[in-house]
Design a protein around this motif. Sequence first.
Motif, PDB file in Angstrom:
ATOM      1  N   LEU A 214       0.883  -1.247   0.063  1.00  0.00           N
ATOM      2  CA  LEU A 214       0.007   0.108   0.145  1.00  0.00           C
ATOM      3  C   LEU A 214       0.880   1.278  -0.044  1.00  0.00           C
ATOM      4  O   LEU A 214       0.656   2.456  -0.613  1.00  0.00           O
ATOM      5  CB  LEU A 214      -0.936  -0.125   1.130  1.00  0.00           C
ATOM      6  CG  LEU A 214      -1.921   1.151   1.450  1.00  0.00           C
ATOM      7  CD1 LEU A 214      -2.960   1.390   0.003  1.00  0.00           C
ATOM      8  CD2 LEU A 214      -2.702   0.941   2.695  1.00  0.00           C
ATOM      9  N   GLU A 218       0.913   3.790  -3.046  1.00  0.00           N
ATOM     10  CA  GLU A 218       0.552   5.329  -2.892  1.00  0.00           C
ATOM     11  C   GLU A 218       1.553   6.212  -3.567  1.00  0.00           C
ATOM     12  O   GLU A 218       1.495   7.370  -3.971  1.00  0.00           O
ATOM     13  CB  GLU A 218       0.544   5.681  -1.302  1.00  0.00           C
ATOM     14  CG  GLU A 218      -0.115   7.060  -0.779  1.00  0.00           C
ATOM     15  CD  GLU A 218       0.172   7.112   0.784  1.00  0.00           C
ATOM     16  OE1 GLU A 218       0.151   8.453   1.103  1.00  0.00           O
ATOM     17  OE2 GLU A 218       0.459   6.284   1.330  1.00  0.00           O
ATOM     18  N   GLN A 227      -7.095   0.864  -3.736  1.00  0.00           N
ATOM     19  CA  GLN A 227      -8.587   0.273  -3.296  1.00  0.00           C
ATOM     20  C   GLN A 227      -8.498  -1.105  -2.885  1.00  0.00           C
ATOM     21  O   GLN A 227      -9.297  -1.575  -1.971  1.00  0.00           O
ATOM     22  CB  GLN A 227      -9.548   0.646  -4.532  1.00  0.00           C
ATOM     23  CG  GLN A 227     -10.976   0.509  -4.149  1.00  0.00           C
ATOM     24  CD  GLN A 227     -11.323   1.382  -3.084  1.00  0.00           C
ATOM     25  OE1 GLN A 227     -10.974   2.508  -3.056  1.00  0.00           O
ATOM     26  NE2 GLN A 227     -12.267   0.656  -2.332  1.00  0.00           N
ATOM     27  N   CYS A 229      -5.932  -2.840  -1.503  1.00  0.00           N
ATOM     28  CA  CYS A 229      -5.547  -2.838  -0.292  1.00  0.00           C
ATOM     29  C   CYS A 229      -6.448  -2.313   0.797  1.00  0.00           C
ATOM     30  O   CYS A 229      -6.332  -3.054   1.878  1.00  0.00           O
ATOM     31  CB  CYS A 229      -4.224  -2.231  -0.368  1.00  0.00           C
ATOM     32  SG  CYS A 229      -2.773  -2.617  -1.253  1.00  0.00           S
ATOM     33  N   LEU A 230      -7.060  -1.507   0.632  1.00  0.00           N
ATOM     34  CA  LEU A 230      -8.195  -1.122   1.558  1.00  0.00           C
ATOM     35  C   LEU A 230      -9.315  -2.096   1.827  1.00  0.00           C
ATOM     36  O   LEU A 230      -9.596  -1.999   2.977  1.00  0.00           O
ATOM     37  CB  LEU A 230      -8.591   0.290   1.210  1.00  0.00           C
ATOM     38  CG  LEU A 230      -7.690   1.698   1.207  1.00  0.00           C
ATOM     39  CD1 LEU A 230      -8.282   2.744   0.669  1.00  0.00           C
ATOM     40  CD2 LEU A 230      -7.274   1.949   2.609  1.00  0.00           C
ATOM     41  N   GLU A 231      -9.837  -2.600   0.782  1.00  0.00           N
ATOM     42  CA  GLU A 231     -10.814  -3.682   0.860  1.00  0.00           C
ATOM     43  C   GLU A 231     -10.174  -4.852   1.760  1.00  0.00           C
ATOM     44  O   GLU A 231     -10.953  -5.452   2.608  1.00  0.00           O
ATOM     45  CB  GLU A 231     -11.036  -4.253  -0.442  1.00  0.00           C
ATOM     46  CG  GLU A 231     -11.902  -2.990  -1.444  1.00  0.00           C
ATOM     47  CD  GLU A 231     -12.296  -3.471  -2.814  1.00  0.00           C
ATOM     48  OE1 GLU A 231     -11.994  -4.458  -2.957  1.00  0.00           O
ATOM     49  OE2 GLU A 231     -12.847  -2.821  -3.412  1.00  0.00           O
ATOM     50  N   GLU A 234     -10.008  -3.870   5.293  1.00  0.00           N
ATOM     51  CA  GLU A 234     -11.174  -3.920   6.136  1.00  0.00           C
ATOM     52  C   GLU A 234     -11.966  -5.165   6.478  1.00  0.00           C
ATOM     53  O   GLU A 234     -12.660  -5.246   7.569  1.00  0.00           O
ATOM     54  CB  GLU A 234     -12.171  -3.015   4.894  1.00  0.00           C
ATOM     55  CG  GLU A 234     -13.635  -2.746   5.698  1.00  0.00           C
ATOM     56  CD  GLU A 234     -14.511  -3.787   5.649  1.00  0.00           C
ATOM     57  OE1 GLU A 234     -15.570  -3.867   6.621  1.00  0.00           O
ATOM     58  OE2 GLU A 234     -14.621  -4.750   4.651  1.00  0.00           O
ATOM     59  N   VAL A 251      -4.386   4.444   7.325  1.00  0.00           N
ATOM     60  CA  VAL A 251      -5.522   4.972   6.881  1.00  0.00           C
ATOM     61  C   VAL A 251      -5.875   6.263   6.939  1.00  0.00           C
ATOM     62  O   VAL A 251      -6.282   6.855   6.091  1.00  0.00           O
ATOM     63  CB  VAL A 251      -6.525   3.795   7.397  1.00  0.00           C
ATOM     64  CG1 VAL A 251      -8.075   4.521   7.072  1.00  0.00           C
ATOM     65  CG2 VAL A 251      -6.548   2.475   6.957  1.00  0.00           C
ATOM     66  N   GLN A 255      -6.917   9.092   4.332  1.00  0.00           N
ATOM     67  CA  GLN A 255      -7.886  10.001   4.546  1.00  0.00           C
ATOM     68  C   GLN A 255      -7.695  11.223   4.189  1.00  0.00           C
ATOM     69  O   GLN A 255      -8.461  12.010   3.626  1.00  0.00           O
ATOM     70  CB  GLN A 255      -8.472   9.564   5.714  1.00  0.00           C
ATOM     71  CG  GLN A 255      -9.906  10.279   6.153  1.00  0.00           C
ATOM     72  CD  GLN A 255     -10.369  10.156   7.680  1.00  0.00           C
ATOM     73  OE1 GLN A 255      -9.672  10.109   8.423  1.00  0.00           O
ATOM     74  NE2 GLN A 255     -11.667  10.009   7.599  1.00  0.00           N
ATOM     75  N   VAL A 261     -12.014   5.940   3.584  1.00  0.00           N
ATOM     76  CA  VAL A 261     -11.724   4.925   4.595  1.00  0.00           C
ATOM     77  C   VAL A 261     -12.413   4.609   5.644  1.00  0.00           C
ATOM     78  O   VAL A 261     -12.184   3.843   6.415  1.00  0.00           O
ATOM     79  CB  VAL A 261     -10.056   5.139   4.874  1.00  0.00           C
ATOM     80  CG1 VAL A 261      -9.117   5.231   3.873  1.00  0.00           C
ATOM     81  CG2 VAL A 261     -10.111   6.718   5.597  1.00  0.00           C
ATOM     82  N   ILE A 264     -12.996   1.145   7.131  1.00  0.00           N
ATOM     83  CA  ILE A 264     -12.186   0.545   8.203  1.00  0.00           C
ATOM     84  C   ILE A 264     -11.988   1.109   9.447  1.00  0.00           C
ATOM     85  O   ILE A 264     -12.062   0.593  10.441  1.00  0.00           O
ATOM     86  CB  ILE A 264     -10.786   0.686   7.170  1.00  0.00           C
ATOM     87  CG1 ILE A 264     -10.640   0.145   5.788  1.00  0.00           C
ATOM     88  CG2 ILE A 264      -9.802   0.174   8.319  1.00  0.00           C
ATOM     89  CD1 ILE A 264      -9.498   0.326   5.124  1.00  0.00           C
TER      90      ILE A 264
END
Length: 546
Positions: A214, A218, A227, A229-231, A234, A251, A255, A261, A264
């Motif tokens: 992630l 970035e 996206q 990685c965020l899923e 979560e 996170v 944000q 985010v 999460i």
Amino acid sequence: MAEVKLTKVEPGHTKIRNVPIAVTPEGFWCCPSPVGFQKATKHQNPLNKTKLSSPPPKTTIPKKQSSHNNERRSQPPNPPRAAVASDDHQRSCGADVPAVSGSAGSDRGPRTKVENAPRKVAIEFGDPGTSDLKVILLGKQSFCVKLTAHRNVLVENSRFFAEKLSHGESNLSYLEVDDCEDIEIYVETVGLMYCKEMKQRLIKQSLTRVLRILKVAELLGFSSCIQSCLEYLEAVPWVGQEEEEKVVSTVLRLQNEGFEVSPILKRVSSHASAPPKDTLPRIVELVLKSNEERGRREMKSVVLKLLRENNNNSNLPSYAAATDVCNETLYSSCASCLNSLLSLFNQASEPEFTGKPMENKEPVLKQIAFESDNLSWLLDILADRQAADRFAVMWAGQVELAALHASLTVSTRYHVSCITGRLFVGIGKGELLPSKDTRQSLLETWLQPLINDYSWLTHGCRSFDRKVVEEGIGRTILTLPLENQQSILLAWLGSFLKAGDNCPNLQRAFEVWWRRSFIRPYSETQGSDDIRLPQQPVDCAVISEQ
């Protein structure tokens, strides 16, 4: 922009090592880590295996290069920098850019040059032979990876590559990226641009590795990877507080950059500014009314520990209001337990109760122990929160309960004396600061019942610490005016001379009172530095008569 100049590959000086790459339509690969590559090159023998007569010469590293490497390692990491070059520049380097499939010649150069040369790995993404761009990643300790990739894939997926390649001409053929801190993850992140099912790729990784991916995504502006990685974050469990803090800090940074985010963060925060007011009372009520001994004992320890943590966060803005609600809840529970305990004592002190069968008496006796244990737990919580002064007032006012104390057997009533001992310990340690009248009333009401149960407490109660309780009682007595100290200690002396070890040992408090009264008496009419010495020797017989 800094560039890496790849030196010419002479026969016997091969510096690029072929690495087995498993290429699939989705671009999967096998990339050796820098550590693994070092081990591979370290154990590689540059001489023919059949020639064993002449060992290789010892390698010596010049001091200049060693100091240069130390300086490079000591410098703080910088963000990746890219250098763009055209085909003309690449051709001008000619043999400086060797092919991946280059093989070593028959002539071998000195081993020293091979050892000091930059370590390099070549990796190809996508279908072989269709690539049109080379990306050279420069990592720490001269580690270098050459990626053979596709311009359109990188531009479509990465804002970083799109910006770097948009200013070039159509004949751009390679791009250099300097100062890659995590070169292994950098390669894997570029490879994810070739994956159609990125979630299936990430699900095989650990949480720590996904956080590394992630971070690189970035830097590259790889939105679809971010996206995914965020899923992943979560859905996956976070094991331990350290992992949770890492995820939340990452996170929150995203944000601030505009990423969604909130799914999460809902795991660790609520839209409500504070928990509902009935939450804590409900928890306390469930614990106090639980009939399962082990579960109640364990949850009492957990709730006490968590409330202590809340008390340590007293700098939070909502702390004052939350404290008031919590204290009111605790004192409401204290009042309920005291009323129940008094009712049970009245029931157990009735004359016909003694003649009942044991199976009829047992529920009442167990309930007395149950309510006493609840009061001890509530007192511990209030003492930790420096809010137990009201409890001392409530306990000192239980004159009826103290009067009924002697009518019950010691095996039943000693639980109540444990509460008295805990209060004296708290006053002695300064955990609660009741008024003089409350302290005196507490001693007058509950000290004698405690003395009556002392033998049972010292021999039959595991949690009773005799020395700590005796010190607390003595210190509480010494906070009173001198005349009150005398009356209480002389009454104790009579009990101690009769019971011995079955009575609290308050000799230290007695000695302090003696010195205050007879050896160093202070005169109120004189200055604070003047001491009035006794005019006549003290008659010990007079004291004993009192």
